[in-house]
Motif scaffolding. Sequence first.
Motif, PDB file in Angstrom:
ATOM      1  N   GLY A  14       7.871 -14.044   5.846  1.00 48.74           N
ATOM      2  CA  GLY A  14       7.844 -12.569   5.877  1.00 48.74           C
ATOM      3  C   GLY A  14       7.203 -12.093   4.596  1.00 48.74           C
ATOM      4  O   GLY A  14       7.387 -12.719   3.534  1.00 48.74           O
ATOM      5  N   GLY A  15       6.486 -10.974   4.695  1.00 48.51           N
ATOM      6  CA  GLY A  15       5.715 -10.483   3.558  1.00 48.51           C
ATOM      7  C   GLY A  15       6.533 -10.285   2.291  1.00 48.51           C
ATOM      8  O   GLY A  15       6.092 -10.665   1.193  1.00 48.51           O
ATOM      9  N   SER A  16       7.734  -9.709   2.438  1.00 52.13           N
ATOM     10  CA  SER A  16       8.509  -9.409   1.228  1.00 52.13           C
ATOM     11  C   SER A  16       8.914 -10.691   0.507  1.00 52.13           C
ATOM     12  O   SER A  16       8.844 -10.768  -0.732  1.00 52.13           O
ATOM     13  N   VAL A  18       7.317 -13.532   0.669  1.00 50.72           N
ATOM     14  CA  VAL A  18       6.091 -14.132   0.124  1.00 50.72           C
ATOM     15  C   VAL A  18       5.722 -13.457  -1.205  1.00 50.72           C
ATOM     16  O   VAL A  18       5.461 -14.121  -2.211  1.00 50.72           O
ATOM     17  N   VAL A  19       5.746 -12.117  -1.226  1.00 47.87           N
ATOM     18  CA  VAL A  19       5.390 -11.380  -2.440  1.00 47.87           C
ATOM     19  C   VAL A  19       6.356 -11.729  -3.582  1.00 47.87           C
ATOM     20  O   VAL A  19       5.939 -12.017  -4.707  1.00 47.87           O
ATOM     21  N   ALA A  20       7.669 -11.741  -3.258  1.00 46.35           N
ATOM     22  CA  ALA A  20       8.671 -12.039  -4.280  1.00 46.35           C
ATOM     23  C   ALA A  20       8.462 -13.441  -4.851  1.00 46.35           C
ATOM     24  O   ALA A  20       8.540 -13.660  -6.067  1.00 46.35           O
ATOM     25  N   LEU A 119      11.048  -1.738  -2.751  1.00 50.39           N
ATOM     26  CA  LEU A 119      11.183  -1.405  -1.322  1.00 50.39           C
ATOM     27  C   LEU A 119       9.957  -1.946  -0.589  1.00 50.39           C
ATOM     28  O   LEU A 119       8.831  -1.778  -1.062  1.00 50.39           O
ATOM     29  N   HIS A 120      10.200  -2.572   0.560  1.00 49.43           N
ATOM     30  CA  HIS A 120       9.089  -3.204   1.289  1.00 49.43           C
ATOM     31  C   HIS A 120       8.773  -2.540   2.612  1.00 49.43           C
ATOM     32  O   HIS A 120       7.812  -2.917   3.259  1.00 49.43           O
ATOM     33  N   GLY A 121       9.611  -1.629   3.052  1.00 53.74           N
ATOM     34  CA  GLY A 121       9.248  -0.959   4.304  1.00 53.74           C
ATOM     35  C   GLY A 121      10.369  -0.960   5.308  1.00 53.74           C
ATOM     36  O   GLY A 121      10.973   0.074   5.577  1.00 53.74           O
ATOM     37  N   THR A 122      10.677  -2.153   5.833  1.00 53.00           N
ATOM     38  CA  THR A 122      11.678  -2.215   6.895  1.00 53.00           C
ATOM     39  C   THR A 122      13.015  -1.639   6.428  1.00 53.00           C
ATOM     40  O   THR A 122      13.739  -1.021   7.210  1.00 53.00           O
ATOM     41  N   SER A 205       1.233 -12.170  12.639  1.00 54.15           N
ATOM     42  CA  SER A 205       2.418 -11.313  12.441  1.00 54.15           C
ATOM     43  C   SER A 205       3.669 -12.076  12.848  1.00 54.15           C
ATOM     44  O   SER A 205       3.601 -13.239  13.253  1.00 54.15           O
ATOM     45  N   ASN A 206       4.803 -11.371  12.771  1.00 47.33           N
ATOM     46  CA  ASN A 206       6.063 -11.986  13.217  1.00 47.33           C
ATOM     47  C   ASN A 206       6.434 -11.509  14.629  1.00 47.33           C
ATOM     48  O   ASN A 206       7.573 -11.629  15.049  1.00 47.33           O
ATOM     49  N   PHE A 207       5.472 -10.980  15.336  1.00 46.26           N
ATOM     50  CA  PHE A 207       5.639 -10.613  16.748  1.00 46.26           C
ATOM     51  C   PHE A 207       6.876  -9.763  17.021  1.00 46.26           C
ATOM     52  O   PHE A 207       7.542  -9.917  18.038  1.00 46.26           O
ATOM     53  N   ARG A 208       7.180  -8.852  16.073  1.00 45.03           N
ATOM     54  CA  ARG A 208       8.216  -7.868  16.374  1.00 45.03           C
ATOM     55  C   ARG A 208       7.555  -6.752  17.157  1.00 45.03           C
ATOM     56  O   ARG A 208       6.336  -6.557  17.088  1.00 45.03           O
ATOM     57  N   ARG A 209       8.352  -5.943  17.864  1.00 46.99           N
ATOM     58  CA  ARG A 209       7.811  -4.875  18.709  1.00 46.99           C
ATOM     59  C   ARG A 209       6.877  -3.942  17.929  1.00 46.99           C
ATOM     60  O   ARG A 209       5.813  -3.544  18.434  1.00 46.99           O
ATOM     61  N   GLU A 280       2.590  -0.230  14.629  1.00 43.22           N
ATOM     62  CA  GLU A 280       2.988   1.186  14.613  1.00 43.22           C
ATOM     63  C   GLU A 280       3.796   1.519  13.363  1.00 43.22           C
ATOM     64  O   GLU A 280       4.005   2.675  13.042  1.00 43.22           O
ATOM     65  N   LYS A 281       4.280   0.493  12.657  1.00 42.64           N
ATOM     66  CA  LYS A 281       4.947   0.674  11.354  1.00 42.64           C
ATOM     67  C   LYS A 281       4.434  -0.433  10.453  1.00 42.64           C
ATOM     68  O   LYS A 281       4.427  -1.605  10.853  1.00 42.64           O
ATOM     69  N   GLU A 282       4.035  -0.075   9.263  1.00 43.04           N
ATOM     70  CA  GLU A 282       3.553  -1.096   8.321  1.00 43.04           C
ATOM     71  C   GLU A 282       3.445  -0.442   6.955  1.00 43.04           C
ATOM     72  O   GLU A 282       2.578   0.399   6.721  1.00 43.04           O
ATOM     73  N   SER A 283       4.329  -0.814   6.054  1.00 42.57           N
ATOM     74  CA  SER A 283       4.294  -0.161   4.743  1.00 42.57           C
ATOM     75  C   SER A 283       3.080  -0.602   3.939  1.00 42.57           C
ATOM     76  O   SER A 283       2.570   0.131   3.095  1.00 42.57           O
ATOM     77  N   PHE A 284       2.590  -1.787   4.189  1.00 44.99           N
ATOM     78  CA  PHE A 284       1.435  -2.308   3.448  1.00 44.99           C
ATOM     79  C   PHE A 284       0.563  -3.172   4.355  1.00 44.99           C
ATOM     80  O   PHE A 284      -0.603  -2.868   4.584  1.00 44.99           O
ATOM     81  N   GLY A 285       1.140  -4.262   4.848  1.00 49.17           N
ATOM     82  CA  GLY A 285       0.358  -5.181   5.695  1.00 49.17           C
ATOM     83  C   GLY A 285      -0.249  -6.295   4.853  1.00 49.17           C
ATOM     84  O   GLY A 285      -1.469  -6.377   4.720  1.00 49.17           O
ATOM     85  N   LEU A 286       0.619  -7.147   4.314  1.00 51.54           N
ATOM     86  CA  LEU A 286       0.144  -8.205   3.420  1.00 51.54           C
ATOM     87  C   LEU A 286      -0.886  -9.113   4.090  1.00 51.54           C
ATOM     88  O   LEU A 286      -1.809  -9.606   3.442  1.00 51.54           O
TER      89      LEU A 286
HETATM   90  O1  GMT Z   1       6.634  -6.610   8.651  1.00 51.03           O
HETATM   91  C1  GMT Z   1       7.623  -7.310   8.770  1.00 51.03           C
HETATM   92  O2  GMT Z   1       8.170  -7.407   9.834  1.00 51.03           O
HETATM   93  C2  GMT Z   1       8.178  -8.106   7.602  1.00 51.03           C
HETATM   94  C3  GMT Z   1       8.451  -7.234   6.412  1.00 51.03           C
HETATM   95  C4  GMT Z   1       9.154  -8.038   5.337  1.00 51.03           C
HETATM   96  O3  GMT Z   1      10.179  -7.581   4.884  1.00 51.03           O
HETATM   97  O4  GMT Z   1       8.658  -9.069   4.919  1.00 51.03           O
HETATM   98  O5  GMT Z   1       7.236  -6.738   5.886  1.00 51.03           O
HETATM   99  C5  GMT Z   1       7.307  -5.596   5.054  1.00 51.03           C
HETATM  100  O6  GMT Z   1       7.010  -5.996   3.721  1.00 51.03           O
HETATM  101  C6  GMT Z   1       5.684  -6.535   3.552  1.00 51.03           C
HETATM  102  C7  GMT Z   1       5.534  -6.937   2.090  1.00 51.03           C
HETATM  103  O7  GMT Z   1       5.621  -5.861   1.237  1.00 51.03           O
HETATM  104  C8  GMT Z   1       4.646  -5.483   3.964  1.00 51.03           C
HETATM  105  O8  GMT Z   1       3.346  -6.039   3.818  1.00 51.03           O
HETATM  106  C9  GMT Z   1       4.864  -5.086   5.424  1.00 51.03           C
HETATM  107  O9  GMT Z   1       3.965  -4.057   5.758  1.00 51.03           O
HETATM  108  C10 GMT Z   1       6.299  -4.572   5.592  1.00 51.03           C
HETATM  109  N1  GMT Z   1       6.573  -4.361   7.019  1.00 51.03           N
HETATM  110  C11 GMT Z   1       6.782  -3.129   7.525  1.00 51.03           C
HETATM  111  O10 GMT Z   1       6.714  -2.116   6.865  1.00 51.03           O
HETATM  112  C12 GMT Z   1       7.059  -3.084   8.987  1.00 51.03           C
END
Ligand code: GMT
Length: 376
Positions: A14-16, A18-20, A119-122, A205-209, A280-286
Amino acid sequence: MTLNIGITCYPTVGGSGVVATELGKVLAERGHNVHFITSSLPFRLEENVANIYFHEVEVNQYSVFRYPPYDLALASKMAEVAKRESLDILHVHYAVPHAISAHLAKEMVGDHLKIVTTLHGTDITVLGYDPSLKDMIRFGINKSDYVTAVSQDLVHQTQELLQTSKPIETVYNFVDQRLYYPKQVDGLKAEYGISEHQRVVVHVSNFRRVKRVTDVIDAFRLVREKEDAVLLLIGEGPDLPVVDEKVKQYGLEDVVYFLGNQKRINELLSMSDVKWLLSEKESFGLTILEAMACRLPVIGTDIGGIPEVIEDDENGYIVPLGDTRQVAEKTLSLFQDEEKRQEMGRKAELRTATVFAQEEIVAQYERVYHQALSET
Ligand code: GMT
């Protein structure tokens, strides 16, 4: 000045996470002591790296507990590590439950320990709409010493939704360009049974809705009407059966490759011609950034932080959510103009190396840590 930093994230794919993890690795390279406090070894973290330590949060199964208290176990581990290792900072990724556990740990350890929450989005765009969690998320944010979010859009959404006056700074995500770069992958297409002349579209992606992978299939069907192309689907998740069903319904089984979770993402992106993220939701899109670093133009939807990453008509395209016809048209136009596709790819790579440069983003986090420490 060398810092002792605790990092907590969700350790799974998951992106968060991976970034961390990537942040922790670079901070360690820069001489800081980095302590990962997580429920298991983060997915991208190799063991035995200098200055990196891993502390596993174990939840005991006492019969008096109907539900094992993970958040308390985490707080207790955070406090234990903070005391023993003289942590300066606890950097938590996700407000709930991590910022709440960090707050408890700080209460146990003392005010010298500073909490930085990213904050990562979800945690906001999904959980923030749950009335039973909203106050808790706001509390976690307000109790943090410093709060960052991965896009300006997420900052605005958080402030609007939670009505918090807490300052939130945008710190964009980054990718390690030593891991993501345009790689020579001669022979890889043949390994997958793809002909050299066939165009390759990729989605990760992680194939969520919310990822709208069914839109990816709809758009790909339109592309296939005009061009001999294949689609690589990388990742796994709850919508996989629905997507599979649609692929069969359209008779695309031979040209859609379900590759599951992959370690060779760099190679697969380098083999592709264009990437799609139609969420339809994506705070960044790593995953957009990973593709851009591999010199790929990306087509993304006009939601969340995506337009902060892709510059429309410059290094990729932004299309209205759900407009699969436009996705197909833009893709076909790139296939018909190879020079333009390559030019866009080069600009995408350059943008990754400038606006989202790892060095600069990590330095920004270091400034955030020092700022948090300077506040009493
Ligand atoms: O997108 C997901 O389902 C996974 C989620 C996560 O917590 O890893 O991704 C969120 O954090 C990523 C890293 O900052 C962002 O690139 C994704 O856009 C964000 N996902 C959403 O906002 C849905």
